[in-house]
Scaffold this active site. Structure first.
Site, PDB file in Angstrom:
ATOM      1  N   ASP A   1     -10.225  -9.721  -3.719  1.00 28.42           N
ATOM      2  CA  ASP A   1      -9.165  -8.719  -3.680  1.00 28.42           C
ATOM      3  C   ASP A   1      -9.020  -8.131  -5.087  1.00 28.42           C
ATOM      4  O   ASP A   1      -9.585  -8.639  -6.060  1.00 28.42           O
ATOM      5  CB  ASP A   1      -7.851  -9.305  -3.152  1.00 28.42           C
ATOM      6  CG  ASP A   1      -6.972  -8.210  -2.560  1.00 28.42           C
ATOM      7  OD1 ASP A   1      -7.217  -7.025  -2.855  1.00 28.42           O
ATOM      8  OD2 ASP A   1      -6.040  -8.517  -1.800  1.00 28.42           O
TER       9      ASP A   1
HETATM   10  C1  BGC Z   1      -4.786  -5.365  -1.380  1.00 28.64           C
HETATM   11  C2  BGC Z   1      -5.920  -5.232  -0.400  1.00 28.64           C
HETATM   12  C3  BGC Z   1      -6.597  -3.909  -0.571  1.00 28.64           C
HETATM   13  C4  BGC Z   1      -7.065  -3.774  -2.001  1.00 28.64           C
HETATM   14  C5  BGC Z   1      -7.798  -2.498  -2.286  1.00 28.64           C
HETATM   15  C6  BGC Z   1      -5.191  -5.000  -2.782  1.00 28.64           C
HETATM   16  O1  BGC Z   1      -4.091  -4.890  -3.626  1.00 28.64           O
HETATM   17  O2  BGC Z   1      -4.294  -6.685  -1.333  1.00 28.64           O
HETATM   18  O3  BGC Z   1      -5.442  -5.398   0.905  1.00 28.64           O
HETATM   19  O4  BGC Z   1      -7.662  -3.801   0.334  1.00 28.64           O
HETATM   20  O5  BGC Z   1      -5.935  -3.829  -2.846  1.00 28.64           O
HETATM   21  O6  BGC Z   1      -6.951  -1.422  -2.254  1.00 28.64           O
END
Ligand code: BGC
Length: 713
Positions: free
Chosen positions: A270
């Site tokens: 993530d």
């Molecule tokens: C979130 C994810 C997301 C990623 C990319 C993160 O902050 O937890 O769900 O896919 O950002 O935007």
């Protein structure tokens, strides 16, 4: 390309170049106008790192992505194409209801169709991979991200996980992989592995502490369902799980995901989660963070320089075996190859199709159906369907608003969304409308991705709006009040300690209720709320979640009675925040409480009930259904054989309108070697019946539906 040629390609690459394939950078390096979905503290890539980075997130648009791809490949030493990814959660530009609402539809086939449309729109806009489905089990309504999940039930989430993955990627072929070269197909990315939804106190990014049994029985099955459906990638989560941050959690990613489940796709971290091993306090610096993450099985580092600036040294020092890097690189190259990018690096990016397909009428029809079918009727004392729409006032801050989608619809536009006011006009109704109040006057909310809802204090305006609304309410037969959470109150980094609607809206409700008792509340929300006051003041309550592009049309359709509501709650609505987490599939305890029992020493509160105000699986229709006693064909199952017991009921529509009912099959294991939940959903069928029609609804119960996890060693 076959695997041997891919391997030859990899063998020809320098270590630095290989590591580039494991680096995922934000689109801000290519595009000024970029939606930022995470903190920027690790983003200081060098020009060289950008030139070698194998993947990019959150830039969109066929023309732009083709250009970026062309320029990049020209300079790349082996001309390996970039992979373009983005957060397409419940639609790209045609927006479907938030996943919590989709769960409430109990119609996975509809979500599969919606995911298919989202995939096609994304593919024409040049994307190759979408960060969805999010299948985190959610039990705590305080957590803002419950809106991204299909809810509190493991089985329901698993069924939706499968459907959504198939919608994006298409069905699996004989080798277990879908044919991603097909037009309109993209890779899915199941997230957030694992148990991110178990954040303590419902506070985002917080610690998760679960027993191995709870993890395996309740939390993991939905991710596994996605993996078993051929999901090509998986996102590892931010959280600590049982004291080990996921990005360094070998048990989770090597032992369970790779060895037990045989997952051979790409694990994407993530946003900045690898770097955050430092703030978790288990890595001293970025180099140690990279060491822990690659060892634990994170293939791709999203939005930090941990891999790009440290992996090479770690390999050269002999601390990380090059084999680990190679395995990860091969997985990335295979994914690019499965998407057909080596032959066609632009895949489906197409400016003409982008124009003609995105937001087309057919997709909008599906969005309208998906919205309609997600609505949950919680209470109805005779006001719905509305008999005289023209004598009904529509009051509230959501009435004339295009902001009817959730916080994760980062590419949606208010102008593309049908408001309730527009929909009334479209349907030929002349119902009067009034704003009543602003969305929230007593908070200042920053929306997730920059959209700010400025809560400007303006008492004169507030008084004027309320006064207009009260006058209109007085003069109308019925009042539809559109109330709820602004969308910036849910989503990432939007946890709440109170489960109420903004105070100015509470005031509107009370003042309108003082002059007109015929109130229907249409509730917009990204999470379960405490609805005690709304339920006591409104005669009918319809939950519409954050319904998306066709929200207005779907709402008017249901309120006016053209379609009956048919959704069932995908997550319990608590009596009060003090009950949270509250979910239907709890254990019995040694001292279970039954309402009315005045024995003191029972598992209960002294000031509030144990039961949520509206439980999981609950929802009314405009009709009335009768379900017969269950008939089993036998009471004994032979274990070990592929034996089945059939359980059937007769479902009868004894009301006066056509409607759909969701028949739900629950099981309970009364005596087992481990304490078992009081009820567990194991099957459901949504059935449409005309008045006086009846049908048999039959479920097969198989051994795996009764089994639970047991440690073998
Ligand atoms: C979130 C994810 C997301 C990623 C990319 C993160 O902050 O937890 O769900 O896919 O950002 O935007």
């Amino acid at each position: 390309m076959d695997d041997n040629r891919l391997r030859e390609l990899m063998d020809d690459m320098s270590l630095e170049e290989k590591i580039g394939q494991l680096v995922l950078i934000p689109g801000s390096y290519f595009e000024k106008d970029f939606v930022i979905t995470g903190p920027a503290n690790y983003l200081s890539y060098t020009e060289r790192e950008v030139a070698l980075a194998g993947s990019v997130l959150t830039v969109i648009g066929a023309g732009k992505l083709k250009e970026i791809q062309k320029e990049y490949m020209k300079k790349h030493p082996h001309h390996i194409p970039l992979l373009f990814m983005a957060d397409i959660i419940n639609g790209y530009r045609t927006i479907f209801p938030i996943p919590l609402g989709q769960g409430a539809s109990f119609d996975p086939a509809l979500s599969k169709e919606a995911a298919g449309i989202a995939a096609r729109e994304s593919a024409y806009a040049g994307l190759h991979l979408v960060y969805s489905p999010m299948v985190d089990l959610v039990r705590d309504a305080r957590w803002g991200r419950v809106m991204e999940s299909t809810g509190e039930d493991t089985f329901l989430n698993s069924v939706f996980a499968r459907a959504i993955v198939e919608g994006y990627q298409g069905e699996q072929e004989s080798d277990g992989h879908p044919d991603l070269t097909k037009e309109g197909k993209v890779s899915a990315c199941v997230k957030h592995f694992a148990a991110y939804g178990g954040a303590q106190s419902g506070r985002d990014y917080n610690t998760v502490e679960l027993s191995e049994r709870t993890l395996r029985e309740d939390y993991l099955p939905a991710y596994k369902a996605a993996v078993d459906s051929g999901c090509e990638t998986l996102m590892s989560s931010f959280n600590v799980l049982n004291r080990i941050p996921v990005s360094a959690n070998t048990h989770l990613m090597r032992e369970i995901l790779r060895e037990e489940w045989g997952f051979d796709g790409v694990v994407i971290s993530d946003w900045a989660a690898v770097g955050e091993l430092i703030t978790h306090g288990i890595a001293e610096n970025e180099k140690e963070a990279a060491f822990l993450a690659i060892r634990a099985g994170v293939d791709m580092d999203m939005c930090t320089r941990c891999y790009s600036s440290n992996l090479e040294a770690l390999v050269k020092e002999g601390r990380v075996e090059e084999r680990l890097v190679d395995e990860a690189v091969m997985r990335v190259l295979r994914l690019k190859n499965r998407l057909g990018l080596f032959e066609n690096p632009f895949k489906d990016a197409d400016e003409d199709k982008e124009k003609s397909y995105i937001l087309c009428d057919r997709s909008r029809k599906t969005a309208e159906k998906a919205a309609r079918d997600s609505f949950v009727l919680l209470k109805n004392e005779g006001l719905l369907p509305i008999r005289d729409m023209n004598d009904t006032a529509f009051i509230g801050p959501f009435t004339d608003s295009g902001l009817l989608y959730g916080a994760w619809s980062i590419f949606a536009a208010e102008e593309d969304t049908v408001s309730i006011k527009d929909a009334l006009k479209n349907a030929g109704f002349s119902s009067p409308v009034a704003k009543g109040c602003v969305l929230c006057a007593d908070h200042e909310l920053k929306g997730m991705h920059g959209a700010a809802i400025a809560a400007i204090k303006d008492e004169e305006r507030d008084e004027r709006l309320i006064k207009e609304a009260v006058l209109l309410a007085k003069a109308s037969g019925t009042v539809v009040l559109t109330l709820g959470e602004p969308n910036a109150m849910s989503g990432e980094a939007a946890s709440r300690g109170m489960l109420d609607i903004p105070r100015i809206q509470q005031r509107l409700l009370r003042e309108v209720a003082a002059v007109n008792k015929n109130i229907v509340v249409v509730l917009f929300t990204g999470r379960p709320l405490d609805l005690r006051e709304i339920s006591s003041l409104a005669r009918s309550v319809l939950v519409v979640w954050q319904p998306g592009s066709e929200g207005g049309n779907a709402i008017v359709d249901v309120l006016s009675g053209r379609t009956s509501p048919s959704g069932k709650l995908s997550m319990s609505f608590p009596y009060s925040v003090g009950q949270v987490p509250v979910h239907y599939n709890e254990l019995s305890t040694g001292r279970p409480y039954t309402p009315g029992d005045d024995n003191k020493f029972l598992s209960k509160y002294i000031d509030i009930p144990n039961a949520p105000l509206y439980p999981f699986g609950f929802g009314l229709t405009y009709s009335e259904f009768e379900i017969s006693e269950i008939k089993l064909d036998r009471d004994v199952m032979r274990m070990g054989a592929s034996d089945r017991i059939t359980a059937g009921v007769t479902l009868r529509n004894r009301g006066s309108v056509e409607a759909s009912e969701v028949v739900q099959l629950y099981i309970r294991d009364e005596y087992a070697s481990a304490a078992r939940p009081v009820r567990l959903l194991k099957g459901f069928k949504k059935v449409a019946l005309k008045p006086a029609e009846e049908t048999e609804v039959v479920f097969e119960i198989s051994e795996d539906m009764l089994a639970f996890w047991k440690r073998v060693n």
